[in-house]
Design a protein around this motif. Structure first.
Motif, PDB file in Angstrom:
ATOM      1  N   ILE A 279       3.970  -2.857 -35.876  1.00  0.00           N
ATOM      2  CA  ILE A 279       4.805  -3.818 -36.609  1.00  0.00           C
ATOM      3  C   ILE A 279       5.939  -3.054 -37.280  1.00  0.00           C
ATOM      4  O   ILE A 279       5.689  -2.133 -38.051  1.00  0.00           O
ATOM      5  CB  ILE A 279       3.976  -4.542 -37.700  1.00  0.00           C
ATOM      6  CG1 ILE A 279       2.798  -5.294 -37.068  1.00  0.00           C
ATOM      7  CG2 ILE A 279       4.854  -5.474 -38.530  1.00  0.00           C
ATOM      8  CD1 ILE A 279       1.787  -5.822 -38.082  1.00  0.00           C
ATOM      9  N   ILE A 280       7.165  -3.422 -36.935  1.00  0.00           N
ATOM     10  CA  ILE A 280       8.312  -2.821 -37.615  1.00  0.00           C
ATOM     11  C   ILE A 280       9.113  -3.967 -38.212  1.00  0.00           C
ATOM     12  O   ILE A 280       9.672  -4.789 -37.483  1.00  0.00           O
ATOM     13  CB  ILE A 280       9.216  -2.027 -36.639  1.00  0.00           C
ATOM     14  CG1 ILE A 280       8.427  -0.972 -35.850  1.00  0.00           C
ATOM     15  CG2 ILE A 280      10.404  -1.396 -37.386  1.00  0.00           C
ATOM     16  CD1 ILE A 280       8.035   0.265 -36.608  1.00  0.00           C
ATOM     17  N   SER A 281       9.169  -4.038 -39.516  1.00  0.00           N
ATOM     18  CA  SER A 281       9.860  -5.157 -40.155  1.00  0.00           C
ATOM     19  C   SER A 281      10.961  -4.651 -41.080  1.00  0.00           C
ATOM     20  O   SER A 281      10.745  -3.775 -41.902  1.00  0.00           O
ATOM     21  CB  SER A 281       8.842  -5.985 -40.941  1.00  0.00           C
ATOM     22  OG  SER A 281       9.512  -6.795 -41.878  1.00  0.00           O
ATOM     23  N   LYS A 282      12.142  -5.218 -40.903  1.00  0.00           N
ATOM     24  CA  LYS A 282      13.280  -4.853 -41.747  1.00  0.00           C
ATOM     25  C   LYS A 282      13.772  -6.114 -42.450  1.00  0.00           C
ATOM     26  O   LYS A 282      14.273  -7.039 -41.795  1.00  0.00           O
ATOM     27  CB  LYS A 282      14.429  -4.291 -40.891  1.00  0.00           C
ATOM     28  CG  LYS A 282      14.014  -3.132 -39.989  1.00  0.00           C
ATOM     29  CD  LYS A 282      14.003  -1.836 -40.762  1.00  0.00           C
ATOM     30  CE  LYS A 282      13.540  -0.692 -39.871  1.00  0.00           C
ATOM     31  NZ  LYS A 282      13.552   0.585 -40.579  1.00  0.00           N
ATOM     32  N   GLY A 283      13.611  -6.157 -43.734  1.00  0.00           N
ATOM     33  CA  GLY A 283      14.068  -7.326 -44.486  1.00  0.00           C
ATOM     34  C   GLY A 283      15.296  -6.963 -45.301  1.00  0.00           C
ATOM     35  O   GLY A 283      15.318  -5.920 -45.952  1.00  0.00           O
ATOM     36  N   ILE A 284      16.316  -7.803 -45.222  1.00  0.00           N
ATOM     37  CA  ILE A 284      17.537  -7.535 -45.984  1.00  0.00           C
ATOM     38  C   ILE A 284      17.851  -8.748 -46.839  1.00  0.00           C
ATOM     39  O   ILE A 284      17.899  -9.867 -46.344  1.00  0.00           O
ATOM     40  CB  ILE A 284      18.714  -7.242 -45.034  1.00  0.00           C
ATOM     41  CG1 ILE A 284      18.395  -5.991 -44.221  1.00  0.00           C
ATOM     42  CG2 ILE A 284      20.022  -7.043 -45.815  1.00  0.00           C
ATOM     43  CD1 ILE A 284      19.028  -5.999 -42.879  1.00  0.00           C
ATOM     44  N   SER A 285      18.042  -8.515 -48.099  1.00  0.00           N
ATOM     45  CA  SER A 285      18.241  -9.627 -49.004  1.00  0.00           C
ATOM     46  C   SER A 285      19.517  -9.417 -49.809  1.00  0.00           C
ATOM     47  O   SER A 285      19.735  -8.333 -50.342  1.00  0.00           O
ATOM     48  CB  SER A 285      17.029  -9.688 -49.944  1.00  0.00           C
ATOM     49  OG  SER A 285      16.861 -10.988 -50.403  1.00  0.00           O
ATOM     50  N   ALA A 286      20.351 -10.465 -49.868  1.00  0.00           N
ATOM     51  CA  ALA A 286      21.609 -10.370 -50.609  1.00  0.00           C
ATOM     52  C   ALA A 286      21.815 -11.658 -51.403  1.00  0.00           C
ATOM     53  O   ALA A 286      21.066 -12.618 -51.228  1.00  0.00           O
ATOM     54  CB  ALA A 286      22.761 -10.143 -49.644  1.00  0.00           C
ATOM     55  N   GLY A 287      22.816 -11.676 -52.253  1.00  0.00           N
ATOM     56  CA  GLY A 287      23.110 -12.890 -53.025  1.00  0.00           C
ATOM     57  C   GLY A 287      21.934 -13.275 -53.902  1.00  0.00           C
ATOM     58  O   GLY A 287      21.369 -12.438 -54.592  1.00  0.00           O
TER      59      GLY A 287
ATOM     60  N   CYS B  22      18.767 -10.795 -55.884  1.00  0.00           N
ATOM     61  CA  CYS B  22      17.947 -11.156 -54.735  1.00  0.00           C
ATOM     62  C   CYS B  22      16.547 -10.551 -54.879  1.00  0.00           C
ATOM     63  O   CYS B  22      16.311  -9.733 -55.758  1.00  0.00           O
ATOM     64  CB  CYS B  22      18.602 -10.673 -53.454  1.00  0.00           C
ATOM     65  SG  CYS B  22      19.018  -8.936 -53.484  1.00  0.00           S
ATOM     66  N   GLY B  23      15.656 -10.989 -54.015  1.00  0.00           N
ATOM     67  CA  GLY B  23      14.293 -10.489 -54.094  1.00  0.00           C
ATOM     68  C   GLY B  23      13.759 -10.027 -52.757  1.00  0.00           C
ATOM     69  O   GLY B  23      14.189 -10.519 -51.708  1.00  0.00           O
TER      70      GLY B  23
END
Lengths: 478, 244
Positions: free
Chosen positions: A355-363, A397-398
């Motif tokens: 499992i490779i997960s990349k989460g990007i959060s903005a605003g 953001c979270g």
């Protein structure tokens, strides 16, 4: 067009609507609606019975509410469950018969369907609201015994396969949205790859929501018979609207002995505006069964759109030595929310998952990785490796990581790594000093962050996905 | 080319530069020396437009007021900073970074973007001049590079972007003798009558290889003394204690 509208259009360039005359099912969810759908699709009785069984089951199910993103109660009686362009209600026999407006729509989306302009080496099934309007390269595929058509067509022409596999990975009564889909699903793709066949081209489905007040209930079923291989890609867009629209899809994959399915998603549903008004609720159930020994299923998802993304593409690793993979990029900006991840259920011996997960959060967005790795007691010598990285941009953001890890076999191992970082000001400065403006710099850094996942995508789509990653984050650092 | 008048800079309510004056003409090499904390790196940061500083005073670069320009605009106009600590950018191929950077600068000048093949030819040529292995160009930018490799990579970028003013911020720190010579050769081969250098260093040893026209000693955010190349040798003996 007001300046603000213009700006929005640049940010989400697929936000237009196509003006076509529609045929709709009666509003609301009822037996009548289901019968309407089944009838208009000329389905056999067993299919209607199956739908009704699901509907009866649905009546006693409750909507889940354990997810992080909350949403206002959906009024299921206020939705249309079937909407199709009038011209497509009798499925056109050839591309010449398709409404030029629809052809133009797909052309605008970058998916030309007419012969001269077809994408090289990629067969496309185009689903417009509730119907499949065209499938390209059909003859070429048929020669190899490959079936690639809409699920509606498969129900009529290949009932033995559909009966055998539909609902075999996602049972009829699995959970609320999956059961809702089983009752009212409209269209989607069907793929069957015969034994020892390597599908010679990428197969892809392009989902387009066009009509308002409509839910899209897509159903896709892919079967890779013994020793076969297929790579499949889906793309999705929708018009900009103030209302939230529901997309509740079910996707089932079955890989038999020594077969491999690579399933890629580039999800770019309308995310809502800067203030979080409108956008798609993307509540999707995707599950693959590695039923045979040495089989492999690999999910790759690039999730940039939707107001709420709520999905866990999963692998059931039944066959000994089977392999499950999940590569994910989930980008949330403005008021978007995502609760996504995967489930890897290890049943067979020597099964592996990654499992490779990349989460990007903005605003003001919120991004959650939620994933289950479950190694059952008979899955000896199995392994899982999980890596979850989160990148935060700005301070409103979270990012959250919630792994559920169960290991019931002492010979098996699970590894989990997680990082959370903020976009680095010094990296941005370094890029700026080399002449890159803020947006180019963000795009470069974020694409670097996502690289392990992006490189899993078929080449033809990797470039598009990179651009999409950049566009989704425009204006997020300033 | 560069004219700095009465430059003041503050960060976190602390005065770092206190009325600095400096003129640099095309073709000149200026070295800035000075004790730790005298404001050398701040000068480099302020010239390149790093965020976070409050500044006062005039900085003119070829008739443009730099205070009006963003970091990237300054870079596009030909100001290059070789970083003391070049940043690592994981997942970004060095080649792609260099090409993106070159194209950004070209675009700003109204030139056409360079195509991949022409770029690869160009970068190979520049890399071999600096004795940089080609394989190094397909690695992630600065990730896992040794100190020397990172500094060579900075000089490679300088030669690629062809700036008018190159600021080298302690490029010699952490270099062994061989790497130091390569970096110095890189600078010397790029030096011509149209471009200029501002070299920030602690040690004379770099100036043994790159001969400066002027050496300035920075102290308390001001230039306390200016001399020719011989000043460096003198400082090596006496230290900064006598200058204030």
């Amino acid at each position: 067009m007001k300046t603000e509208d213009l700006k929005n259009t640049q940010e989400y360039k697929y936000g237009f609507t196509t003006d076509v005359e529609n045929i709709r099912a009666p509003k609301g969810l009822s037996e009548e609606t289901i019968k309407f759908i089944s009838k208009i699709k000329k389905e056999p009785k067993w299919m209607l019975d199956w739908r009704l069984k699901a509907y009866n089951r649905l009546k006693v199910l409750k909507e889940p509410n354990w997810q992080k993103p909350k949403y206002p109660k959906i009024n299921y009686q206020d939705l249309y469950y079937y909407s199709a362009p009038k011209s497509a209600s009798e499925k056109p026999k050839s591309l010449d018969e398709i409404d030029p407006k629809i052809l133009e729509t797909y052309k605008k989306l970058g998916i030309p369907l007419v012969e001269q302009q077809r994408l090289n080496g990629i067969a496309v099934d185009a689903v417009f609201d509730s119907v499949s309007v065209a499938t390209t390269f059909k003859e070429e595929l048929t020669k190899k015994g490959i079936i690639f058509c809409s699920i509606s067509e498969a129900i009529q022409k290949h009932p033995e396969l559909v009966k055998k596999y539909l609902g075999s990975v996602i049972p009829l009564s699995d959970h609320y949205f999956a059961t809702l889909n089983s009752a009212v699903f409209t269209d989607g793709s069907f793929v069957y790859i015969p034994p020892s066949t390597r599908c010679p081209m990428e197969l892809s489905t392009y989902f387009r929501i066009n009509a308002s007040e409509t839910g899209q209930f897509e159903r896709t079923l892919i079967i890779a018979d013994k020793g076969s291989y297929v790579s499949y890609l889906e793309g999705c867009t929708a018009p900009m609207r103030d209302e939230n629209q529901l997309h509740a899809a079910n996707v089932e994959l079955v890989a038999l002995d020594d077969a491999e399915i690579k399933y890629s998603t580039v999800q770019n549903w309308y995310p809502g505006d800067k203030n979080g008004v409108g956008g798609i609720y993307n509540f999707v159930t995707k599950r693959g069964a590695c039923r045979g020994k040495n089989s492999k299923i690999s999910w790759t998802q690039v999730e940039t759109g939707s107001a709420i993304t709520w999905k866990y593409p999963s692998c059931i690793l039944q066959g000994d030595n089977s392999v499950g993979e999940f590569y994910s990029i989930a980008i949330t900006n403005n008021f978007q929310k995502a609760d996504t991840g995967t489930k890897m259920i290890h049943l067979g011996k020597n099964t592996k998952s990654k499992i490779i997960s990349k989460g990007i959060s903005a605003g003001n967005a919120d991004n959650m990785y939620r994933g289950l790795v479950d190694i059952k007691n008979k899955a000896s010598n199995s392994r899982n490796y999980t890596q979850c990285d989160s990148l935060l941009m700005g301070n409103k953001c979270g990012a959250h990581t919630v792994p559920y890890i169960k290991n019931n076999n002492a010979t098996s191992t699970i590894e989990h790594e997680a990082t959370t970082t903020k976009i680095n000001e010094d990296q941005l400065y370094y890029c700026n000093q080399r002449g890159l403006d803020q947006e180019e710099a963000v795009s470069l850094i974020v694409n670097g962050f996502c690289k392990e996942v992006l490189q899993q995508l078929p080449m033809e789509f990797a470039v598009e996905a990179q651009k999409l990653v950049s566009i989704s984050l425009e204006g997020s650092v300033g | 080319m560069l004219s700095i008048q009465n430059l003041e800079a503050r960060i976190d309510n602390k005065n770092i530069l206190n009325g600095l004056n400096l003129n640099i003409n095309p073709g000149e090499v200026h070295a800035i020396m000075g004790p730790n904390g005298s404001g050398k790196s701040t000068l480099a940061n302020v010239l390149s437009g790093k965020n976070g500083y409050e500044t006062k005073g005039l900085i003119k670069f070829n008739e443009t007021d730099l205070n009006d320009l963003s970091t990237e605009e300054r870079a596009q106009k030909g100001i290059f900073l070789a970083f003391q600590y070049p940043l690592e950018i994981p997942g970004v191929n060095t080649n792609i970074f260099l090409r993106t950077s070159l194209n950004a600068v070209r675009k700003a000048k109204g030139e056409k973007e360079i195509d991949t093949l022409t770029f690869l030819k160009l970068i190979k040529e520049k890399a071999s001049e600096l004795g940089i292995d080609e394989k190094f160009l397909s690695r992630q930018l600065n990730v896992g590079f040794s100190g020397g490799e990172k500094k060579k990579n900075e000089i490679l970028q300088m030669k690629l972007l062809q700036p008018k003013l190159s600021i080298l911020d302690e490029t010699d720190s952490g270099l062994d003798i061989d790497a130091l010579r390569i970096v110095a050769d890189g600078v010397n081969s790029y030096k011509n009558k149209d471009n200029a250098f501002l070299i920030i260093t602690h040690y004379q040893r770099l100036l043994d290889y790159i001969k400066p026209d002027f050496i300035h000693v920075l102290s308390n955010g001001k230039i306390a003394k200016t001399g020719g190349a011989e000043l460096g040798i003198e400082l090596e003996k006496t230290g900064y204690a006598n200058i204030s």
